[in-house]
Design a protein around this motif. Structure first.
Motif, PDB file in Angstrom:
ATOM      1  N   LEU A 190       0.833  -1.198   0.000  1.00 46.94           N
ATOM      2  CA  LEU A 190       0.000   0.000   0.000  1.00 46.94           C
ATOM      3  C   LEU A 190       0.866   1.246   0.000  1.00 46.94           C
ATOM      4  CD1 LEU A 190      -2.592  -1.085   2.719  1.00 46.94           C
ATOM      5  CD2 LEU A 190      -2.951  -1.032   0.243  1.00 46.94           C
ATOM      6  N   SER A 191       0.309   2.340  -0.508  1.00 48.04           N
ATOM      7  CA  SER A 191       1.012   3.615  -0.482  1.00 48.04           C
ATOM      8  C   SER A 191       1.021   4.182   0.931  1.00 48.04           C
ATOM      9  CB  SER A 191       0.352   4.615  -1.436  1.00 48.04           C
ATOM     10  OG  SER A 191       0.477   4.181  -2.769  1.00 48.04           O
ATOM     11  N   ARG A 192       1.907   5.125   1.149  1.00 46.77           N
ATOM     12  CA  ARG A 192       2.092   5.716   2.477  1.00 46.77           C
ATOM     13  C   ARG A 192       0.789   6.277   3.050  1.00 46.77           C
ATOM     14  NH1 ARG A 192       1.490   7.624   6.466  1.00 46.77           N
ATOM     15  NH2 ARG A 192       2.722   9.055   7.723  1.00 46.77           N
ATOM     16  N   ASP A 193      -0.075   6.843   2.217  1.00 46.54           N
ATOM     17  CA  ASP A 193      -1.316   7.442   2.723  1.00 46.54           C
ATOM     18  C   ASP A 193      -2.388   6.400   3.010  1.00 46.54           C
ATOM     19  OD1 ASP A 193      -1.604   6.824   0.020  1.00 46.54           O
ATOM     20  OD2 ASP A 193      -3.060   8.429  -0.329  1.00 46.54           O
ATOM     21  N   GLN A 194      -2.090   5.130   2.723  1.00 44.87           N
ATOM     22  CA  GLN A 194      -3.074   4.068   2.942  1.00 44.87           C
ATOM     23  C   GLN A 194      -2.731   3.161   4.116  1.00 44.87           C
ATOM     24  OE1 GLN A 194      -2.573   2.519  -1.103  1.00 44.87           O
ATOM     25  NE2 GLN A 194      -4.673   3.132  -1.570  1.00 44.87           N
ATOM     26  N   ILE A 195      -1.574   3.366   4.710  1.00 41.27           N
ATOM     27  CA  ILE A 195      -1.139   2.471   5.779  1.00 41.27           C
ATOM     28  C   ILE A 195      -0.448   3.279   6.859  1.00 41.27           C
ATOM     29  CG2 ILE A 195       1.117   1.953   4.752  1.00 41.27           C
ATOM     30  CD1 ILE A 195       0.679  -0.978   5.675  1.00 41.27           C
ATOM     31  N   THR A 196      -0.549   2.825   8.069  1.00 42.12           N
ATOM     32  CA  THR A 196       0.014   3.545   9.192  1.00 42.12           C
ATOM     33  C   THR A 196       1.537   3.595   9.113  1.00 42.12           C
ATOM     34  OG1 THR A 196      -1.834   2.860  10.568  1.00 42.12           O
ATOM     35  CG2 THR A 196       0.143   3.623  11.719  1.00 42.12           C
ATOM     36  N   LEU A 197       2.091   4.737   9.433  1.00 38.55           N
ATOM     37  CA  LEU A 197       3.537   4.911   9.431  1.00 38.55           C
ATOM     38  C   LEU A 197       4.180   3.927  10.392  1.00 38.55           C
ATOM     39  CD1 LEU A 197       5.769   6.763   8.266  1.00 38.55           C
ATOM     40  CD2 LEU A 197       5.514   8.178  10.299  1.00 38.55           C
ATOM     41  N   GLY A 198       5.217   3.241   9.900  1.00 37.36           N
ATOM     42  CA  GLY A 198       5.894   2.237  10.704  1.00 37.36           C
ATOM     43  C   GLY A 198       5.851   0.866  10.062  1.00 37.36           C
ATOM     44  N   ARG A 199       4.994   0.714   9.035  1.00 32.91           N
ATOM     45  CA  ARG A 199       4.981  -0.519   8.251  1.00 32.91           C
ATOM     46  C   ARG A 199       5.419  -0.182   6.830  1.00 32.91           C
ATOM     47  NH1 ARG A 199       0.219  -4.507  10.393  1.00 32.91           N
ATOM     48  NH2 ARG A 199       1.305  -5.948   9.001  1.00 32.91           N
ATOM     49  N   ALA A 200       5.989  -1.152   6.169  1.00 31.74           N
ATOM     50  CA  ALA A 200       6.528  -0.929   4.832  1.00 31.74           C
ATOM     51  C   ALA A 200       5.445  -0.422   3.885  1.00 31.74           C
ATOM     52  CB  ALA A 200       7.132  -2.223   4.294  1.00 31.74           C
ATOM     53  N   ASN A 201       5.823   0.482   3.013  1.00 28.47           N
ATOM     54  CA  ASN A 201       4.893   1.027   2.038  1.00 28.47           C
ATOM     55  C   ASN A 201       5.529   1.051   0.653  1.00 28.47           C
ATOM     56  OD1 ASN A 201       6.400   3.644   1.832  1.00 28.47           O
ATOM     57  ND2 ASN A 201       5.716   3.845   3.956  1.00 28.47           N
ATOM     58  N   LYS A 202       4.701   1.312  -0.339  1.00 29.31           N
ATOM     59  CA  LYS A 202       5.135   1.265  -1.733  1.00 29.31           C
ATOM     60  C   LYS A 202       6.292   2.229  -1.988  1.00 29.31           C
ATOM     61  CE  LYS A 202       1.865   1.130  -4.783  1.00 29.31           C
ATOM     62  NZ  LYS A 202       2.045  -0.227  -5.393  1.00 29.31           N
ATOM     63  N   GLU A 203       6.194   3.435  -1.443  1.00 32.71           N
ATOM     64  CA  GLU A 203       7.209   4.440  -1.730  1.00 32.71           C
ATOM     65  C   GLU A 203       8.588   4.064  -1.179  1.00 32.71           C
ATOM     66  OE1 GLU A 203       3.218   6.410  -1.927  1.00 32.71           O
ATOM     67  OE2 GLU A 203       4.209   5.078  -0.510  1.00 32.71           O
ATOM     68  N   THR A 204       8.621   3.386  -0.036  1.00 29.32           N
ATOM     69  CA  THR A 204       9.900   2.929   0.508  1.00 29.32           C
ATOM     70  C   THR A 204      10.534   1.899  -0.415  1.00 29.32           C
ATOM     71  OG1 THR A 204       9.058   3.275   2.743  1.00 29.32           O
ATOM     72  CG2 THR A 204      11.034   1.953   2.527  1.00 29.32           C
ATOM     73  N   ALA A 205       9.735   0.978  -0.907  1.00 20.67           N
ATOM     74  CA  ALA A 205      10.245  -0.037  -1.823  1.00 20.67           C
ATOM     75  C   ALA A 205      10.716   0.595  -3.127  1.00 20.67           C
ATOM     76  CB  ALA A 205       9.182  -1.093  -2.081  1.00 20.67           C
ATOM     77  N   GLU A 206       9.975   1.580  -3.628  1.00 22.85           N
ATOM     78  CA  GLU A 206      10.379   2.265  -4.861  1.00 22.85           C
ATOM     79  C   GLU A 206      11.704   2.994  -4.667  1.00 22.85           C
ATOM     80  OE1 GLU A 206       6.096   3.318  -6.961  1.00 22.85           O
ATOM     81  OE2 GLU A 206       6.745   4.487  -5.227  1.00 22.85           O
ATOM     82  N   THR A 207      11.861   3.632  -3.519  1.00 19.53           N
ATOM     83  CA  THR A 207      13.105   4.352  -3.242  1.00 19.53           C
ATOM     84  C   THR A 207      14.280   3.393  -3.151  1.00 19.53           C
ATOM     85  OG1 THR A 207      11.860   6.049  -2.024  1.00 19.53           O
ATOM     86  CG2 THR A 207      14.235   5.953  -1.657  1.00 19.53           C
ATOM     87  N   MET A 208      14.078   2.253  -2.505  1.00 20.59           N
ATOM     88  CA  MET A 208      15.162   1.280  -2.379  1.00 20.59           C
ATOM     89  C   MET A 208      15.535   0.692  -3.733  1.00 20.59           C
ATOM     90  SD  MET A 208      15.467  -2.034   0.122  1.00 20.59           S
ATOM     91  CE  MET A 208      14.930  -1.046   1.502  1.00 20.59           C
ATOM     92  N   LEU A 209      14.551   0.381  -4.545  1.00 21.69           N
ATOM     93  CA  LEU A 209      14.850  -0.159  -5.869  1.00 21.69           C
ATOM     94  C   LEU A 209      15.530   0.897  -6.740  1.00 21.69           C
ATOM     95  CD1 LEU A 209      14.738  -2.584  -7.733  1.00 21.69           C
ATOM     96  CD2 LEU A 209      12.440  -1.870  -8.453  1.00 21.69           C
ATOM     97  N   ALA A 210      15.174   2.158  -6.551  1.00 20.04           N
ATOM     98  CA  ALA A 210      15.855   3.236  -7.275  1.00 20.04           C
ATOM     99  C   ALA A 210      17.339   3.261  -6.915  1.00 20.04           C
ATOM    100  CB  ALA A 210      15.205   4.580  -6.962  1.00 20.04           C
ATOM    101  N   LYS A 211      17.657   3.074  -5.641  1.00 19.08           N
ATOM    102  CA  LYS A 211      19.065   3.027  -5.228  1.00 19.08           C
ATOM    103  C   LYS A 211      19.766   1.820  -5.856  1.00 19.08           C
ATOM    104  CE  LYS A 211      18.651   5.574  -0.890  1.00 19.08           C
ATOM    105  NZ  LYS A 211      18.864   5.575   0.565  1.00 19.08           N
TER     106      LYS A 211
END
Length: 454
Positions: A190-211
């Protein structure tokens, strides 16, 4: 995390446990039989246990990623900790051994969830749980392969006595595995706005794959992922740099590894070890001090300098980014900030520069200058690779990014060699990899080989 943590995990998905139970549901040894999990509740508890495992992974990571770079060292220069700054690591170093153990223990938790995932009845939960587990599995493997090189791949649940699980595989295979897990996570988290902060979200995975893609010079792929994070519009820079760390849960935080003040199960100890009385781990180097002071702000110091580096007993070299307000200083609630929006914006600049030396791209300049303005620095009209590297260093001091930044951009060996030479010390490139812990070698029955030079 400050008192606001009390509401952080109040709603995770639509039916998660209450916030005070989020990280205290574990250990999973109390659920399931035959080392498998049988239903939605047991597997959800095990997913929570993955995040509990991440708390252990990051407790001492600063020694490996900051104190082994030109950013920081120790004030006292003694013990296992000092081995990182002097590159005199031995195979029995306790910090390295604990880090390895924490990583593989957490990987076991991810694979226990994945081995049991078909027992989840709710299809929405099944998708989310699998994506969370595979994201964390990718994150840990990505760290381990860059730090140790050839390692055992934890692509399944490995139980005691399974010597095949010790078998090392080449780094290229690990990297492929990381990419596959991250791609799955992006598709299903789920995207950050769909899940409580502290659990993995889509944007974190996208940022890591970008690195990941930036490391392998696939700049267009990295830029596409970063642009997706930006375009989703879930994040923004906070006005005051210090608020990122002391008014937590702001719009700049994408993914924290969360801790709670004065909680024996879910507090962290790194804030304690940064104190002068405890040896001042993460003690800023003169090289780092000089970088800040060489580019003062419009009205004085770079505001990040003021926040990040504080006076401890007459020496302005102490870590100021995680000063605890807990009643018990050994039980701090300051979060480990894994991913924040500033990183995304600077990665965009990195992708635009690519193999070039500089850029004057208007969008990249806009992102770059917004970060500089917050720090009290003047705008610039052209960004070079060295300028970007310096900006990242000043922005993310003590956030455990420097070593991997240098690795990703291909500047690791040269930078560390030059830094060590400036200290009157030598550096051998064999130390770019950590030693495989001796206790792992001893128990692997010949399945593990030590890295060269140790």
């Amino acid at each position: 995390m400050k008192s606001i943590i009390k509401i952080v995990f109040a709603v995770v998905l639509t039916s998660l446990v209450a916030c005070n139970d989020f990280l205290t549901e574990y250990p999973i040894s109390e659920v399931g039989v035959d080392n498998y999990l049988k239903n939605d509740d047991e597997i959800e508890t095990a997913v929570i246990g993955i995040y509990s495992g991440l708390q252990d992974v990051v407790q001492q990571e600063y020694a490996i990623l900051e104190m082994r770079s030109d950013n920081a060292g120790t004030r006292s220069g003694v013990g296992d900790w000092a081995q990182f700054e002097s590159f005199t690591l031995i195979t029995t170093n306790s910090v390295v051994a604990n880090y390895w153990n924490a990583c593989y223990s957490t990987l076991y938790r991810t694979n226990l969830v994945l081995a049991s995932i078909e027992n989840v009845v709710d299809p929405t939960k099944k998708q989310q749980f699998e994506a969370e587990a595979r994201f964390v599995r990718a994150y840990i493997h990505f760290n381990l392969v860059r730090l140790f090189g050839s390692i055992p791949i934890a692509d399944r649940k490995v139980d005691e006595g399974d010597l095949e699980g010790y078998k090392q595989v080449e780094a290229t295979e690990i990297y492929t595995f990381v990419e596959e897990d991250l791609m799955f996570a992006i598709e299903n988290l789920l995207s950050r706005d769909q899940i409580t902060l502290g659990r993995a979200n889509k944007e974190t995975a996208e940022t890591m794959l970008a690195k990941y893609y930036l490391k392998f010079k696939e700049y267009d792929k990295a830029k596409t992922l970063i642009q997706a994070v930006i375009d989703r519009g879930n994040f923004s820079l906070v006005t005051n740099y210090e608020d990122i760390f002391y008014q937590e849960l702001g719009n700049e935080i994408i993914f924290p590894i969360s801790f709670i003040d004065d909680n024996t199960d879910n507090s962290q100890s790194y804030s304690y070890y940064f104190l002068y009385e405890q040896g001042s781990h993460n003690y800023a180097t003169d090289n780092m001090i000089n970088l800040y002071e060489s580019s003062p702000g419009i009205n004085g110091e770079d505001l990040r300098y003021t926040t990040n580096i504080v006076d401890q007993r007459g020496e302005r070299q102490g870590c100021g980014k995680f000063l605890s307000v807990s009643n018990n200083i050994r039980l701090s609630g300051n979060d480990y900030v894994h991913t924040r929006y500033t990183d995304v914006l600077l990665l965009y600049v990195e992708a635009v520069i690519g193999d070039s030396f500089q850029t004057s791209d208007a969008t990249a300049l806009g992102y770059f200058n917004a970060i500089r303005q917050r720090a009290g620095l003047a705008e610039i009209q052209n960004i070079t690779s060295p300028t970007l590297a310096a900006e990242r260093r000043k922005e993310f001091l003590y956030e455990n990014k420097r070593w991997f930044d240098l690795d990703r951009t291909g500047n690791l060996e040269a930078t560390i060699t030059n830094f060590m030479n400036s200290q009157g010390l030598s550096f051998d490139k064999r130390h770019l990899l950590l030693p495989i812990p001796q206790r792992e070698l001893d128990t692997s029955k010949g399945q593990l080989d030590q890295n060269p030079g140790y």
